[in-house]
Structure formats: C-alpha cells, structure tokens
Design a protein around this motif. Structure first.
Motif, mmCIF file in Angstrom:
data_model
loop_
_atom_site.group_PDB
_atom_site.id
_atom_site.type_symbol
_atom_site.label_atom_id
_atom_site.label_comp_id
_atom_site.label_asym_id
_atom_site.label_seq_id
_atom_site.Cartn_x
_atom_site.Cartn_y
_atom_site.Cartn_z
ATOM 1 N N ASN A 285 -23.271 -39.664 -14.831
ATOM 2 C CA ASN A 285 -24.158 -38.640 -14.293
ATOM 3 C C ASN A 285 -25.060 -39.233 -13.215
ATOM 4 O OD1 ASN A 285 -25.778 -40.191 -15.925
ATOM 5 N ND2 ASN A 285 -26.690 -38.491 -17.048
ATOM 6 N N GLU B 215 -27.462 -33.408 -29.210
ATOM 7 C CA GLU B 215 -27.714 -32.646 -27.979
ATOM 8 C C GLU B 215 -26.920 -31.345 -27.919
ATOM 9 O OE1 GLU B 215 -28.536 -36.383 -24.922
ATOM 10 O OE2 GLU B 215 -26.485 -35.659 -25.227
ATOM 11 N N ILE B 216 -25.974 -31.175 -28.836
ATOM 12 C CA ILE B 216 -25.143 -29.974 -28.839
ATOM 13 C C ILE B 216 -25.782 -28.950 -29.758
ATOM 14 C CG2 ILE B 216 -22.842 -29.051 -29.288
ATOM 15 C CD1 ILE B 216 -21.758 -31.894 -28.939
ATOM 16 N N ARG C 145 -20.317 -35.960 -16.732
ATOM 17 C CA ARG C 145 -19.247 -34.961 -16.656
ATOM 18 C C ARG C 145 -18.377 -35.200 -15.435
ATOM 19 N NH1 ARG C 145 -22.879 -29.906 -16.724
ATOM 20 N NH2 ARG C 145 -23.933 -31.312 -18.165
ATOM 21 N N ASN D 5 -18.417 -27.175 -20.716
ATOM 22 C CA ASN D 5 -19.714 -26.509 -20.687
ATOM 23 C C ASN D 5 -19.768 -25.458 -19.579
ATOM 24 O OD1 ASN D 5 -21.546 -27.397 -18.228
ATOM 25 N ND2 ASN D 5 -20.387 -29.224 -18.831
ATOM 26 N N HIS E 216 -19.394 -35.468 -21.983
ATOM 27 C CA HIS E 216 -19.741 -35.829 -23.362
ATOM 28 C C HIS E 216 -21.249 -35.754 -23.597
ATOM 29 C CE1 HIS E 216 -21.112 -39.867 -22.071
ATOM 30 N NE2 HIS E 216 -20.056 -39.886 -21.294
ATOM 31 N N LYS E 217 -21.573 -35.523 -24.865
ATOM 32 C CA LYS E 217 -22.959 -35.452 -25.304
ATOM 33 C C LYS E 217 -23.067 -36.061 -26.697
ATOM 34 C CE LYS E 217 -24.415 -31.208 -22.949
ATOM 35 N NZ LYS E 217 -25.237 -29.993 -23.102
ATOM 36 N N SER F 80 -25.886 -34.062 -18.432
ATOM 37 C CA SER F 80 -25.094 -35.046 -19.166
ATOM 38 C C SER F 80 -23.891 -35.477 -18.324
ATOM 39 C CB SER F 80 -24.632 -34.446 -20.495
ATOM 40 O OG SER F 80 -23.914 -33.241 -20.265
#
Length: 395
Positions: A97, A150-151, A125, A173, A145-146, A123
């Motif tokens: 990121n 965070e989800i 990506r 997302n 990814h997270k 995040s």
C-alpha cells in the motif's frame, strides 16, 4: 541515482501485462508489469520508463532515479497535473500500500515516495482502479489482505476462503479511499446509495464529477454491471442498461471517449476466454452497442487503454491468452481504436503523411507547426510499416 539527463534509447517497449500507462501531452508513459520467462513470472525493471509518441509512433526508454518503487504489477496508476501517481500493486514481497509519484514534465523521471500527512492508508491491494477529480485521486475496490480484526463488514470485504495465513485474510473489497494531492491526506468518505459488490480486476473511467465502474471479478463470478459514484455527494447509483449487455468479464478496460460515452475493450470472460470485443456505452440512452473492428483476432486482457488525440483509444500490452494457465502470451503492440470521426485537419495530415512520395516537395513549403505535425505523422506511418503495429478504425 540517475543523472539529470537520463540515458535513453529508441527501441520497442518490452511485452508485459499488469503494467500502468498514462497519457500526458500526447505521450504514452508505460511503467512496470511483468512478463513470463521460462515458465516464471518476472517483473519488469523498476528503474526505467518507456515513452511512446502518439504522433510519431516512436518509443524511447529513459532511466529513472529517486526513491524507486519495487518492481511489481497490478498497481493503480493515473496522471494528475503532469505527475504520474502509482499506488498499491503486488511484487516479490506480496501486495503493498505504498504510494509514489514522478514528475513527467522535467525530463528527469525521479520517483518520490509519498509520505501522507494525515488519515489512514488503505490496506495493501492490487487489481483495483481509480478516478481523478479536481486535486484528488479516488481509489476503488481491489483484491488484498487485512488482519482478521480489521474485517468488520462483509458487505465491504469478502474473504477469499482459499487464501489466509494465521490471522491475515485475503479478499475482495468495494471500499472508497480518497487521496488529496495538495494536502497529502487520506480519508474514507461515507457513501450512500447502492454500492457495487466487492470486486477486483474491474475497469473504471471518470467523466466530470462521476466515477464509473464496470464489471470485474468477485470470487468465481465475473460481471458486466455498471455503476457510478457522484464524487461531490459520494452517492452510488446503478445504471440499468436498456439493451443487450456485454458478457461478464475481468481484466478489461473502460475509457471515457466523450462527455456521454464509454468504450469497453477486451478482458477475460466467465469461461476464462480472452476477448477482443469492443463496446460503446451511451450514458444518455443507457444502451450498449458492440463496435465491429478489424482486430477481432487480437484478444487482450490485463492491458491498458488510454485516451489519445481525437478520442482515439490507445491499447498497449496485456496478454492474448489466459494468463493463469498459460501465461506466455504477453504483448507489446499498440492498438489504436478510432471512436469518433476525425477533423478535416487530422484527415489531411494523415493523408499527406501516408503519401510522402507524392507530397514531399510541397511539405517543405508548409508553415512550421503544420510541417512539424506532418513530419511526425510521416514518422508514425513509417513506424507502423516497420514494426507492424496496428492502427484500426471501428464501424
């Protein structure tokens, strides 16, 4: 660090997929991406940028310096006020990121890593898109990814059940993140209306204060739906077409070619077939029209498409095969699609340039600017013959 007069060479840009490309002052700038070598994915050099003159059809390669980004693919690139920005992407160390810019005006091509002053970074990506509006870059969607913590909303992040490691989860997302280039700040606006489902490898385009998004992949589904986000009110709206719609797809492109029309090209179909079809979407009638062209035998996916002179769409690179299975069909040719009738001046320039054996003596008598324009177009038609690049119109 490179010198203030970077080395350059004239040749052809390497074949590639997953790269970024922008047009500024009639020059196509190409950076990054990857190619296949002996069944391995190899990222293209990160310390070079390729320039393609849309008038002359000639390539030049320039060395780059500064805070050079890692070699990668799937990043999101755009041009704003003469600067090329890239964000995100996937390299040898996975998705990132990080945010970079390079000044395209000074001829030095020095990268600068952007340190934001406020707000929170999106995040990591890749395979996402962006819209440019005023001094802002608005990023949408992607695959990344997270941390599990965070989800917190399944409507904005769909977990890929096949990809996780400890408490890190990958997925799709539909988030909207805004970067203000003047304040170097990030914010995540609250949107209203019916938002598109989370997705990656979709296509987007900007017309005035609206950011359009079309198609893309979510899990095993590829779609051709079309939405727009009002970039002043942050309101989502779905457009329901009044005609037959293109097949669902991912890794395609969408280009704004007028105030009321969008051009869709190529991509990967639901049955994993590379496509070569072109479609025009009329925002007034909300109708799709398939545009027949002479390059139906040249499918492309994960290519780039930029708006050139006179509403030409400049397609570069990508793959003509399903890269997940084969990954050996990367391209480096230029496809130019004429989407609108040319002006009389453009028609005259091209006719004279393509018949220099007839008009050679008269060209020297033209006014300086017109003569230079004709000379560049002459170089273009000569380069087409030498490199077998494709220059096509649509019906």
């Amino acid at each position: 660090m490179a010198s203030s007069a970077p080395c350059r060479s004239e040749s052809l840009a390497w074949e590639r997929s997953g790269h970024t490309a922008v047009v500024s002052d009639n020059i196509l700038y190409v950076w990054g991406g990857y190619v296949s070598v002996a069944d391995h994915e190899v990222f293209l050099p990160n310390d070079e940028i390729w320039l393609y003159d849309l008038e002359s059809g000639l390539w030049e390669r320039f060395d780059m310096g500064g805070e050079i980004p890692p070699s990668m693919s799937g990043m999101c690139g755009c041009v704003l006020k003469g600067h090329m920005y890239i964000f995100g992407g996937c390299g040898d160390d996975g998705q990132t990121n990080e945010h970079y810019l390079v000044d395209l005006n000074d001829g030095r091509y020095f990268w600068e890593k952007i340190r934001h002053h406020s707000g929170f970074l999106p995040s990591p990506r890749d395979k996402f898109s962006c819209w440019v509006y005023k001094s802002r870059i608005i990023y949408f969607g992607g695959y990344g990814h997270k941390l599990l913590s965070e989800i917190n909303n399944p409507r904005t992040f769909i977990v890929d059940e096949a990809s996780w490691a400890e408490d890190i989860f990958w997925g799709w997302n539909n988030e909207v993140h805004v970067f203000d280039s003047e304040t170097k700040s990030w914010n995540c606006p609250t949107t209203s209306g019916r938002a598109p489902a989370p997705r990656a490898a979709h296509a987007s385009a900007t017309i005035n204060n609206k950011g359009y998004v079309c198609g893309g992949r979510k899990m095993e589904t590829r779609t051709s739906d079309i939405y727009y986000l009002d970039l002043d009110t942050w309101t989502w709206s779905e457009i329901v077409p009044t005609t037959t719609v293109p097949q669902g797809r991912s890794w395609h492109t969408l280009t704004a070619v007028s105030e009321t029309s969008l051009f869709l090209y190529g991509g990967l179909s639901m049955d994993c077939r590379p496509m070569s079809d072109g479609w025009m979407f009329d925002l007034k009638t909300k109708g799709w029209t398939e545009m027949k062209h002479l390059d139906m035998d040249k499918p492309r996916l994960w290519h780039t498409a930029c708006l050139g002179r006179d509403s030409d769409v400049i397609v570069f690179g990508g793959s003509h095969e399903y890269i997940i299975l084969v990954d050996s069909g990367h391209c480096n040719d230029i496809l130019v699609f004429q989407t609108h009738p040319y002006s009389l001046v453009r028609l005259c320039e091209d006719f004279i340039a393509s018949h220099t054996n007839i008009f050679q003596t008269q060209v020297t008598c033209l006014p300086l600017k017109l003569r230079q324009a004709v000379e560049k177009r002459t170089a273009f038609f000569q380069s087409v013959k030498k490199t077998q690049k494709v220059y096509r119109t649509m019906e």
